[in-house]
Scaffold this motif. Structure first.
Motif, PDB file in Angstrom:
ATOM      1  N   MET A   1       0.824  -1.206   0.000  1.00  0.00           N
ATOM      2  CA  MET A   1       0.000   0.000   0.000  1.00  0.00           C
ATOM      3  C   MET A   1       0.867   1.270   0.000  1.00  0.00           C
ATOM      4  N   SER A   2       1.993   1.226   0.701  1.00  0.00           N
ATOM      5  CA  SER A   2       2.908   2.373   0.686  1.00  0.00           C
ATOM      6  C   SER A   2       3.508   2.562  -0.701  1.00  0.00           C
ATOM      7  N   ALA A   3       3.757   1.463  -1.396  1.00  0.00           N
ATOM      8  CA  ALA A   3       4.282   1.553  -2.766  1.00  0.00           C
ATOM      9  C   ALA A   3       3.296   2.288  -3.668  1.00  0.00           C
ATOM     10  N   LEU A   4       2.034   1.883  -3.612  1.00  0.00           N
ATOM     11  CA  LEU A   4       1.014   2.531  -4.436  1.00  0.00           C
ATOM     12  C   LEU A   4       0.810   3.995  -4.032  1.00  0.00           C
ATOM     13  N   THR A   5       0.753   4.242  -2.728  1.00  0.00           N
ATOM     14  CA  THR A   5       0.532   5.605  -2.250  1.00  0.00           C
ATOM     15  C   THR A   5       1.699   6.515  -2.612  1.00  0.00           C
ATOM     16  N   GLY A   6       2.928   6.000  -2.500  1.00  0.00           N
ATOM     17  CA  GLY A   6       4.091   6.781  -2.902  1.00  0.00           C
ATOM     18  C   GLY A   6       4.047   7.142  -4.377  1.00  0.00           C
TER      19      GLY A   6
END
Length: 344
Positions: A293-298
């Motif tokens: 999720m952090s990958a997508l949000t970043g």
């Protein structure tokens, strides 16, 4: 019985929340991609996007602009993924809710080694930048963590932030000391220093890709062990986790991702902080969910910031590093005031 039922309901709720959030983030990323192709110094229509993407025989100016924006958008997404996951790993390893490559001085360490390479070793290509930046980021990360670990209490969140801020200030001074007397170095370095995804090319994407894949694999492999470590070192040891090795491996993955992104796009700050903090607020600290999720949000944050920079700076552009700093700095102050820099 009530406690057991509550835990079971919570365990069922998290995957459902994860699936819902995943759909929302994928949709937002799709919107950001379309916006990145549409907006810039020149207005582009949907027909031009179709020509640029699917009709290679079309050689209009608009179609060529679209093809250039495709490369820029892909590069922006990759850098955002790297910085988002790097922030998640650094926050987990340091147990610091405001840990970020820029706050801990890792970006500045990478910048110092890049400017040193330009000044004294005459490096000019992205392939050379990336190795100097990764070495600089790793040395800085080890130094900051060592300084932050001194004294009673070990590496507390506040001590790590202070050590990172002090180290970043010293390294920034060294960067200026090397750069200012050398006009050729200043010209080459000043555009990189601000942080921009506009210089992305297919060559830089291919150079970046192996580092991104390795960093993501390390993050996913260490996620279960990092979850155990959130329960405390003693509990993690009783579960068979090799704490020192996992912490070192996860830190290496975070620094690898951050260093590679910094080498090619410049020191872009606050992306990892914002992405990971938002995700933790929504789905909790489980690294199996936080990392993807952090990958997508970043990727969403960086691509959206790039679009905003192009719109605000039209007919030129405002570098994405300026936009993320403008957005991230007030949020960092707010997080620090509300969270009181508690450990994760």
């Amino acid at each position: 019985m009530k406690t057991t039922a509550y835990k079971e309901n919570k365990q069922t709720l998290i995957p459902k929340r994860f699936a819902a959030l995943l759909m929302v983030l994928v949709l937002l990323l799709g919107v950001c991609i379309i916006a990145s192709l549409l907006f810039g110094s020149r207005a582009i229509g949907l027909a031009d996007i179709m020509d640029g993407l699917f009709h290679s025989n079309v050689d209009t100016h608009e179609a060529n602009v679209v093809r250039q924006r495709v490369v820029r958008t892909m590069f922006s997404i990759m850098c955002g993924v790297a910085l988002g996951v790097s922030g998640a790993l650094m926050q987990s390893v340091t147990r610091n809710p405001i840990a970020d490559p820029s706050i801990l001085g890792v970006n500045t360490g990478a910048a110092l080694f890049v400017v040193t390479g330009i000044a004294f070793f005459h490096i000019t290509s992205a392939g050379q930048y990336i190795w100097f930046a990764i070495v600089g980021a790793m040395i800085t990360a080890v130094f900051v963590y060592s300084v932050g670990s001194m004294g009673s209490g070990g590496a507390t969140p506040l001590k790590l932030v202070l050590a990172g801020a002090a180290t970043s200030a010293v390294l920034s001074s060294l960067v200026s000391a090397i750069m200012i007397p050398r006009n050729n170095v200043m010209d080459q370095f000043r555009f990189w220093q601000v942080g921009s995804v506009g210089s992305g090319t297919w060559d830089s994407i291919m150079i970046f890709l192996p580092f991104l894949i390795v960093g993501l694999l390390i993050a996913l492999m260490t996620a279960p062990a990092l979850n155990a470590m959130l329960l405390g070192d003693e509990v993690a040891k009783s579960l068979g986790v090799r704490i020192g090795f996992i912490r070192l491996l996860a830190a290496f993955g975070g620094v690898l991702l951050c260093g590679a992104a910094t080498a090619l796009a410049g020191p872009i700050g606050f992306v990892g902080l914002l992405a990971t903090h938002v995700i933790r607020l929504i789905i909790g600290p489980d690294m199996r969910y936080v990392i993807p999720m952090s990958a997508l949000t970043g990727a969403i944050i960086l691509t959206f910031s790039d679009v905003i920079g192009r719109i605000l700076g039209s007919p030129g552009e405002l570098e994405v590093g300026v936009v993320t700093a403008f957005i991230g700095a007030p949020i960092l102050i707010f997080i620090t005031m509300k969270a009181k820099v508690r450990e994760i």
